[in-house]
Design an enzyme around this catalytic site. Sequence first.
Site, PDB file in Angstrom:
ATOM      1  N   TRP A 145       7.525 -36.506 -21.611  1.00 56.46           N
ATOM      2  CA  TRP A 145       7.653 -37.807 -22.299  1.00 56.46           C
ATOM      3  C   TRP A 145       9.045 -37.956 -22.917  1.00 56.46           C
ATOM      4  CZ3 TRP A 145       3.098 -40.445 -25.260  1.00 56.46           C
ATOM      5  CH2 TRP A 145       2.024 -40.626 -24.382  1.00 56.46           C
ATOM      6  N   GLY A 158       8.064 -31.503 -22.394  1.00 54.32           N
ATOM      7  CA  GLY A 158       9.187 -32.436 -22.523  1.00 54.32           C
ATOM      8  C   GLY A 158       9.175 -33.609 -21.556  1.00 54.32           C
ATOM      9  N   ASP A 164       6.707 -30.310 -31.657  1.00 56.55           N
ATOM     10  CA  ASP A 164       5.562 -29.615 -31.041  1.00 56.55           C
ATOM     11  C   ASP A 164       5.361 -28.274 -31.738  1.00 56.55           C
ATOM     12  OD1 ASP A 164       4.072 -30.184 -28.076  1.00 56.55           O
ATOM     13  OD2 ASP A 164       3.764 -28.200 -28.956  1.00 56.55           O
ATOM     14  N   LYS A 189      -2.589 -40.624 -27.532  1.00 57.96           N
ATOM     15  CA  LYS A 189      -3.635 -40.194 -26.602  1.00 57.96           C
ATOM     16  C   LYS A 189      -4.924 -39.918 -27.367  1.00 57.96           C
ATOM     17  CE  LYS A 189      -3.237 -36.078 -24.198  1.00 57.96           C
ATOM     18  NZ  LYS A 189      -3.067 -36.115 -22.754  1.00 57.96           N
TER      19      LYS A 189
HETATM   20  C1  LIG Z   1      -0.555 -32.843 -23.209  1.00 56.99           C
HETATM   21  S1  LIG Z   1       0.619 -31.822 -23.977  1.00 56.99           S
HETATM   22  C2  LIG Z   1       1.983 -32.906 -24.163  1.00 56.99           C
HETATM   23  C3  LIG Z   1       2.748 -33.131 -22.895  1.00 56.99           C
HETATM   24  C4  LIG Z   1       4.042 -33.877 -23.157  1.00 56.99           C
HETATM   25  N1  LIG Z   1       3.816 -35.209 -23.671  1.00 56.99           N
HETATM   26  C5  LIG Z   1       4.863 -33.991 -21.900  1.00 56.99           C
HETATM   27  O1  LIG Z   1       5.046 -35.092 -21.395  1.00 56.99           O
HETATM   28  O2  LIG Z   1       5.369 -32.976 -21.436  1.00 56.99           O
HETATM   29  C6  LIG Z   1       0.009 -31.747 -25.621  1.00 56.99           C
HETATM   30  C7  LIG Z   1       0.926 -31.046 -26.589  1.00 56.99           C
HETATM   31  O3  LIG Z   1       0.416 -31.249 -27.899  1.00 56.99           O
HETATM   32  C8  LIG Z   1       0.813 -30.128 -28.667  1.00 56.99           C
HETATM   33  N2  LIG Z   1       0.047 -30.081 -29.909  1.00 56.99           N
HETATM   34  C9  LIG Z   1      -1.288 -29.978 -30.058  1.00 56.99           C
HETATM   35  N3  LIG Z   1      -1.622 -29.945 -31.352  1.00 56.99           N
HETATM   36  C10 LIG Z   1      -0.459 -30.046 -32.057  1.00 56.99           C
HETATM   37  C11 LIG Z   1      -0.142 -30.071 -33.437  1.00 56.99           C
HETATM   38  N4  LIG Z   1      -1.099 -29.982 -34.381  1.00 56.99           N
HETATM   39  N5  LIG Z   1       1.144 -30.168 -33.808  1.00 56.99           N
HETATM   40  C12 LIG Z   1       2.121 -30.269 -32.866  1.00 56.99           C
HETATM   41  N6  LIG Z   1       1.883 -30.242 -31.542  1.00 56.99           N
HETATM   42  C13 LIG Z   1       0.605 -30.139 -31.132  1.00 56.99           C
HETATM   43  C14 LIG Z   1       0.547 -28.958 -27.721  1.00 56.99           C
HETATM   44  O4  LIG Z   1       1.260 -27.817 -28.118  1.00 56.99           O
HETATM   45  C15 LIG Z   1       1.008 -29.533 -26.380  1.00 56.99           C
HETATM   46  O5  LIG Z   1       2.321 -29.150 -26.094  1.00 56.99           O
END
Ligand SMILES: C[S@@+](CC[C@H](N)C(=O)[O-])C[C@H]1O[C@@H](n2cnc3c(N)ncnc32)[C@H](O)[C@@H]1O
Length: 263
Positions: A80, A78, A130, A211
Amino acid sequence: MTTVAKWCKYFSGKGTKRLLCSASSSRWKIQRRKDIYAQAAHNEGLRSRAAYKLMEIVEQSHFIQQTSVVVDLGASPGGWSMVARQYLELCSKIPWKISLDELADIPAVPVKRSTGRVVRRSRGRLIAVDILDMDPIPGATFIQGDFTERETQQRITKVLYGDEVDVVLSDMCPNTSGVKELDHERIIELAFSASHFAIQHLCNGGTFLCKIFQGAQEKRLISFLEEHFVQVKRWRPKASKSESSECYVLATGFVPVDFQKQQ
Ligand SMILES: C[S@@+](CC[C@H](N)C(=O)[O-])C[C@H]1O[C@@H](n2cnc3c(N)ncnc32)[C@H](O)[C@@H]1O
């Protein structure tokens, strides 16, 4: 940085603890102590160090306004969403989760592109998505599911109630394998999936930020985005780890396809 972080402290939840407690090895803890962004996030009550990346990009590009509609893909834990929330004026009565039964009752309204003068709503909206669960953020809505599945995207479209989106953020990241090319291919697939969603839902002039890991497919993504946005640029925030090949692609000034045809 400090102002946003102080504000975010108010909204920080168990997510921070989860993030901090998940590491058991002492080596990891030593590395973390050296990581100034992880330390700062811990001290300032932010849910993730990733928050600083978005803060840097938004502070310089100003693409989130008080009344923006923002969709945050890959939002957990969370960081972002908390940063985006700080820029938005949200209605505190919005439920965090909408049950599948309630969703079933909502008709799927297609996005109506606004032409001419846009009548802005009085408040912004934040929809966090997510595959993992996430602690609530007041005034935001959460959809838990795999974004690449059609059903998850249909659920997001429903909670938009026909609203156009101003900003699509994607910090989605696959579980990394350690094989650079494979991880690159996987994140590019997620980035394309997010960009197709953005193209369907963004308003005229909207913004897309995602990203990626640098690699061979990067140019293909950038060329694709250049067909739909006025400006596309790469961004490597200061908070990105030096050993990571991650960078962000920021596409601004979305031009909807029907607008392109008119020109
Ligand atoms: C780097 S983390 C995000 C961190 C977040 N932006 C923050 O600021 O806290 C990447 C996230 O992408 C999610 N994710 C990866 N593949 C996904 C998908 N196909 N659908 C939804 N979420 C996905 C992961 O569960 C993870 O929580």
